[in-house]
Design a protein around this motif. Structure first.
Motif, PDB file in Angstrom:
ATOM      1  N   MET A   1     -50.260  55.157   9.520  1.00  0.00           N
ATOM      2  CA  MET A   1     -50.490  53.960  10.339  1.00  0.00           C
ATOM      3  C   MET A   1     -49.920  54.128  11.744  1.00  0.00           C
ATOM      4  O   MET A   1     -50.568  53.767  12.723  1.00  0.00           O
ATOM      5  CB  MET A   1     -49.855  52.723   9.677  1.00  0.00           C
ATOM      6  N   GLY A   2     -48.706  54.677  11.843  1.00  0.00           N
ATOM      7  CA  GLY A   2     -48.076  54.813  13.162  1.00  0.00           C
ATOM      8  C   GLY A   2     -48.915  55.673  14.096  1.00  0.00           C
ATOM      9  O   GLY A   2     -49.137  55.303  15.262  1.00  0.00           O
TER      10      GLY A   2
ATOM     11  N   ALA B   1     -43.981  50.591  12.003  1.00  0.00           N
ATOM     12  CA  ALA B   1     -44.880  51.050  10.921  1.00  0.00           C
ATOM     13  C   ALA B   1     -44.164  52.137  10.116  1.00  0.00           C
ATOM     14  O   ALA B   1     -44.705  53.221   9.908  1.00  0.00           O
ATOM     15  CB  ALA B   1     -46.197  51.566  11.497  1.00  0.00           C
ATOM     16  N   VAL B   2     -42.925  51.852   9.693  1.00  0.00           N
ATOM     17  CA  VAL B   2     -42.172  52.826   8.889  1.00  0.00           C
ATOM     18  C   VAL B   2     -42.426  52.530   7.414  1.00  0.00           C
ATOM     19  O   VAL B   2     -43.253  51.684   7.070  1.00  0.00           O
ATOM     20  CB  VAL B   2     -40.657  52.824   9.229  1.00  0.00           C
TER      21      VAL B   2
ATOM     22  N   ASP C   1     -40.101  58.599  15.320  1.00  0.00           N
ATOM     23  CA  ASP C   1     -39.899  58.804  13.880  1.00  0.00           C
ATOM     24  C   ASP C   1     -38.549  59.504  13.725  1.00  0.00           C
ATOM     25  O   ASP C   1     -38.078  60.181  14.637  1.00  0.00           O
ATOM     26  CB  ASP C   1     -41.022  59.687  13.300  1.00  0.00           C
ATOM     27  N   LEU C   2     -37.948  59.346  12.561  1.00  0.00           N
ATOM     28  CA  LEU C   2     -36.693  60.058  12.280  1.00  0.00           C
ATOM     29  C   LEU C   2     -36.940  61.554  12.185  1.00  0.00           C
ATOM     30  O   LEU C   2     -36.061  62.363  12.483  1.00  0.00           O
ATOM     31  CB  LEU C   2     -36.141  59.597  10.922  1.00  0.00           C
TER      32      LEU C   2
ATOM     33  N   HIS D   1     -50.918  43.157  10.668  1.00  0.00           N
ATOM     34  CA  HIS D   1     -51.369  44.092   9.623  1.00  0.00           C
ATOM     35  C   HIS D   1     -52.663  44.761  10.080  1.00  0.00           C
ATOM     36  O   HIS D   1     -53.744  44.165  10.017  1.00  0.00           O
ATOM     37  CB  HIS D   1     -51.565  43.324   8.312  1.00  0.00           C
ATOM     38  N   TYR D   2     -52.519  45.998  10.569  1.00  0.00           N
ATOM     39  CA  TYR D   2     -53.689  46.773  11.010  1.00  0.00           C
ATOM     40  C   TYR D   2     -54.418  47.288   9.776  1.00  0.00           C
ATOM     41  O   TYR D   2     -53.807  47.522   8.736  1.00  0.00           O
ATOM     42  CB  TYR D   2     -53.253  47.989  11.844  1.00  0.00           C
TER      43      TYR D   2
ATOM     44  N   GLY E   1     -46.373  58.121  10.722  1.00  0.00           N
ATOM     45  CA  GLY E   1     -47.205  58.467   9.567  1.00  0.00           C
ATOM     46  C   GLY E   1     -48.653  58.067   9.803  1.00  0.00           C
ATOM     47  O   GLY E   1     -49.122  58.008  10.946  1.00  0.00           O
TER      48      GLY E   1
ATOM     49  N   GLU F   1     -42.698  51.303   3.660  1.00  0.00           N
ATOM     50  CA  GLU F   1     -42.792  49.932   3.124  1.00  0.00           C
ATOM     51  C   GLU F   1     -41.539  49.633   2.294  1.00  0.00           C
ATOM     52  O   GLU F   1     -41.595  49.562   1.057  1.00  0.00           O
ATOM     53  CB  GLU F   1     -44.078  49.803   2.293  1.00  0.00           C
TER      54      GLU F   1
ATOM     55  N   ASN G   1     -45.709  45.977  10.733  1.00  0.00           N
ATOM     56  CA  ASN G   1     -46.972  46.306  10.074  1.00  0.00           C
ATOM     57  C   ASN G   1     -46.679  46.521   8.586  1.00  0.00           C
ATOM     58  O   ASN G   1     -46.490  47.639   8.146  1.00  0.00           O
ATOM     59  CB  ASN G   1     -47.512  47.587  10.721  1.00  0.00           C
ATOM     60  N   THR G   2     -46.609  45.411   7.870  1.00  0.00           N
ATOM     61  CA  THR G   2     -46.311  45.515   6.442  1.00  0.00           C
ATOM     62  C   THR G   2     -47.539  45.132   5.620  1.00  0.00           C
ATOM     63  O   THR G   2     -48.359  44.338   6.065  1.00  0.00           O
ATOM     64  CB  THR G   2     -45.122  44.612   6.049  1.00  0.00           C
ATOM     65  N   SER G   3     -47.644  45.723   4.425  1.00  0.00           N
ATOM     66  CA  SER G   3     -48.770  45.380   3.541  1.00  0.00           C
ATOM     67  C   SER G   3     -48.360  44.365   2.484  1.00  0.00           C
ATOM     68  O   SER G   3     -49.191  43.596   2.006  1.00  0.00           O
ATOM     69  CB  SER G   3     -49.275  46.630   2.821  1.00  0.00           C
TER      70      SER G   3
ATOM     71  N   LEU H   1     -33.882  48.805  10.795  1.00  0.00           N
ATOM     72  CA  LEU H   1     -34.442  49.249  12.069  1.00  0.00           C
ATOM     73  C   LEU H   1     -34.435  48.097  13.078  1.00  0.00           C
ATOM     74  O   LEU H   1     -34.066  48.267  14.244  1.00  0.00           O
ATOM     75  CB  LEU H   1     -35.871  49.750  11.816  1.00  0.00           C
TER      76      LEU H   1
ATOM     77  N   VAL I   1     -35.125  49.338   4.839  1.00  0.00           N
ATOM     78  CA  VAL I   1     -35.363  50.279   5.957  1.00  0.00           C
ATOM     79  C   VAL I   1     -35.886  49.518   7.175  1.00  0.00           C
ATOM     80  O   VAL I   1     -35.413  49.695   8.303  1.00  0.00           O
ATOM     81  CB  VAL I   1     -36.376  51.376   5.528  1.00  0.00           C
TER      82      VAL I   1
HETATM   83  N1  LIG Z   1     -51.546  53.311   4.641  1.00  0.00           N
HETATM   84  C1  LIG Z   1     -52.214  52.169   4.779  1.00  0.00           C
HETATM   85  O1  LIG Z   1     -53.422  52.066   4.456  1.00  0.00           O
HETATM   86  C2  LIG Z   1     -51.558  50.956   5.394  1.00  0.00           C
HETATM   87  C3  LIG Z   1     -52.362  49.922   5.889  1.00  0.00           C
HETATM   88  C4  LIG Z   1     -51.756  48.832   6.508  1.00  0.00           C
HETATM   89  C5  LIG Z   1     -50.384  48.771   6.572  1.00  0.00           C
HETATM   90  N2  LIG Z   1     -49.611  49.778   6.083  1.00  0.00           N
HETATM   91  C6  LIG Z   1     -48.151  49.670   6.222  1.00  0.00           C
HETATM   92  O2  LIG Z   1     -47.760  50.493   7.311  1.00  0.00           O
HETATM   93  C7  LIG Z   1     -46.444  51.003   7.089  1.00  0.00           C
HETATM   94  C8  LIG Z   1     -46.479  52.525   7.200  1.00  0.00           C
HETATM   95  O3  LIG Z   1     -47.367  53.027   6.234  1.00  0.00           O
HETATM   96  P1  LIG Z   1     -47.944  54.518   6.332  1.00  0.00           P
HETATM   97  O4  LIG Z   1     -49.070  54.572   5.378  1.00  0.00           O
HETATM   98  O5  LIG Z   1     -48.139  54.900   7.746  1.00  0.00           O
HETATM   99  O6  LIG Z   1     -46.684  55.330   5.743  1.00  0.00           O
HETATM  100  P2  LIG Z   1     -46.331  56.892   5.925  1.00  0.00           P
HETATM  101  O7  LIG Z   1     -45.482  57.236   4.770  1.00  0.00           O
HETATM  102  O8  LIG Z   1     -47.571  57.674   6.214  1.00  0.00           O
HETATM  103  O9  LIG Z   1     -45.450  56.925   7.266  1.00  0.00           O
HETATM  104  C9  LIG Z   1     -44.193  56.286   7.380  1.00  0.00           C
HETATM  105  C10 LIG Z   1     -43.402  57.017   8.458  1.00  0.00           C
HETATM  106  O10 LIG Z   1     -42.216  56.280   8.690  1.00  0.00           O
HETATM  107  C11 LIG Z   1     -41.187  57.205   8.955  1.00  0.00           C
HETATM  108  N3  LIG Z   1     -39.903  56.534   8.735  1.00  0.00           N
HETATM  109  C12 LIG Z   1     -39.371  56.102   7.584  1.00  0.00           C
HETATM  110  N4  LIG Z   1     -38.185  55.491   7.813  1.00  0.00           N
HETATM  111  C13 LIG Z   1     -38.000  55.510   9.162  1.00  0.00           C
HETATM  112  C14 LIG Z   1     -36.995  55.023  10.025  1.00  0.00           C
HETATM  113  N5  LIG Z   1     -35.931  54.364   9.564  1.00  0.00           N
HETATM  114  N6  LIG Z   1     -37.131  55.238  11.349  1.00  0.00           N
HETATM  115  C15 LIG Z   1     -38.213  55.901  11.828  1.00  0.00           C
HETATM  116  N7  LIG Z   1     -39.203  56.379  11.053  1.00  0.00           N
HETATM  117  C16 LIG Z   1     -39.089  56.192   9.730  1.00  0.00           C
HETATM  118  C17 LIG Z   1     -41.448  58.357   7.999  1.00  0.00           C
HETATM  119  O11 LIG Z   1     -40.813  59.558   8.424  1.00  0.00           O
HETATM  120  C18 LIG Z   1     -42.971  58.443   8.054  1.00  0.00           C
HETATM  121  O12 LIG Z   1     -43.401  59.363   9.045  1.00  0.00           O
HETATM  122  C19 LIG Z   1     -46.016  50.490   5.720  1.00  0.00           C
HETATM  123  O13 LIG Z   1     -45.269  49.321   5.886  1.00  0.00           O
HETATM  124  C20 LIG Z   1     -47.353  50.193   5.038  1.00  0.00           C
HETATM  125  O14 LIG Z   1     -47.263  49.197   4.041  1.00  0.00           O
HETATM  126  C21 LIG Z   1     -50.182  50.886   5.505  1.00  0.00           C
END
Ligand SMILES: NC(=O)c1ccc[n+]([C@@H]2O[C@H](COP(=O)([O-])OP(=O)(O)OC[C@H]3O[C@@H](n4cnc5c(N)ncnc54)[C@H](O)[C@@H]3O)[C@@H](O)[C@H]2O)c1
Length: 292
Positions: free
Chosen positions: A16-17, A91-92, A35-36, A142-143, A14, A94, A119-121, A102, A98
């Motif tokens: 972050m990933g 970075a899946v 990713d799944l 935490h990026y 997603g 939050e 990478n959790t918030s 993993l 889940v």
């Molecule tokens: N968005 C932000 O600004 C930010 C900043 C820092 C940290 N984070 C943290 O990073 C993490 C990801 O956030 P994001 O914004 O990228 O979310 P997102 O929803 O954009 O992406 C999450 C991805 O994880 C995949 N996924 C879910 N379950 C899975 C599994 N079991 N195996 C493989 N893939 C799986 C989903 O298909 C999706 O592509 C969260 O923990 C979030 O708190 C987010």
């Protein structure tokens, strides 16, 4: 362990990933994006490629380094492809269940020397690491979003994180040109403790008519020297993610400054989540999840 030309797997393609995969690929690490969802993997790889191309066009990266980064980048939907991974960066979604699940699955797949980053918030690093048989190897990293542009990473140990794993994580992040600050495994770490209330107050200022999206962003950039205004940043983060992080911190800290303003709910109901849906506080006609 020195961290040059290592094999890295980023879990979750997603926002972050794909941003983190850009960081590790650009640093010369062989990077596997997992990713799944196959569509997410493809979209994530496209995002990385497009960012590297833009960096070349802007003169920030040599064509040769971009080609090397792309050559070392692969995608997969099969966790078993991670057997030879040195560093796993999770970075899946939050979601504690889940993330824990993993880490449990990884126990039977990756080698004994693998280092794990989560990478959790808002979740506890200790609670996530409880899913692993090797919690001493799990470190919270935490990026900041957008990961390829923001240099800072907050590093937090879980209760069982080993000192060597912490030190190795700092070394790995330095290899990817990141600046690190060390914090504690507490809700919101350092940054989200002040960023979320501040973003909420900017949304409240907008909602009460004190300024426009543009004027508030201009004020913040012009007066505070921020590279992005709050609404540009929120559109990258995603309104759904902002709401989730804000609510989770509100529930844990019971501080009303974290409670998301009503405008956030209306925007989510309308499907205006930010860059990822093409509209948020601004509208977008490109497919970029993060800026250049
Ligand atoms: N968005 C932000 O600004 C930010 C900043 C820092 C940290 N984070 C943290 O990073 C993490 C990801 O956030 P994001 O914004 O990228 O979310 P997102 O929803 O954009 O992406 C999450 C991805 O994880 C995949 N996924 C879910 N379950 C899975 C599994 N079991 N195996 C493989 N893939 C799986 C989903 O298909 C999706 O592509 C969260 O923990 C979030 O708190 C987010």
């Amino acid at each position: 362990m020195t961290f040059q030309h290592r094999t890295v797997a980023v879990l979750g393609a997603g926002t972050m990933g794909s941003g983190i995969a850009t960081v590790t690929a650009r640093a010369g690490h062989s990077t596997l994006l997992y990713d799944l969802d196959e569509g997410r993997v493809k979209q994530g790889l496209d995002q990385v490629g497009a960012f590297l191309d833009r960096s070349v066009n802007l003169g920030k990266l040599s064509a040769e380094d971009a080609a090397t980064a792309k050559a070392g980048l692969r995608g997969t939907t099969d966790l078993r492809d991670l057997t030879a991974t040195d560093v796993v960066i999770e970075a899946v979604f939050e979601d504690l269940a889940v993330k824990k699940d993993l880490f449990t699955q990884l126990d039977d797949i990756v080698s004994e020397h693998t280092l794990f980053h989560t990478n959790t918030s808002t979740l506890s690093v200790t609670a996530i690491a409880a899913g692993s048989r090797r919690p001493e190897r799990v470190v919270g990293t935490h990026y900041c979003n957008p990961a390829p542009l923001m240099k800072l990473v907050e590093v937090a140990n879980g209760r069982h994180t080993a000192d060597w794993a912490h030190d190795a994580s700092l070394e790995f992040l330095a290899s990817a040109s990141k600046t690190t600050i060390v914090t504690k495994d507490r809700p919101g770490f350092i940054l989200n403790r002040f960023l979320i209330p501040w973003e909420n107050s900017c949304i409240n200022a907008l909602e009460s008519g004190l300024g426009t999206v543009k004027s508030i962003d201009t004020a913040v950039k012009g007066a505070l020297g921020h590279p992005m205004g709050p609404f540009e940043l929120l559109d990258i983060v995603g309104l759904d993610i902002h709401r989730q992080v804000a609510m989770r911190l509100y529930e844990q800290l019971r501080d009303p400054r974290f409670f998301p303003p009503p405008m956030v709910d209306r925007m989510i109901a309308a499907g205006d989540l930010g860059r990822k849906t093409g509209a948020g506080f601004y509208t977008y006609d490109d497919n970029r999840l993060f800026g250049s």
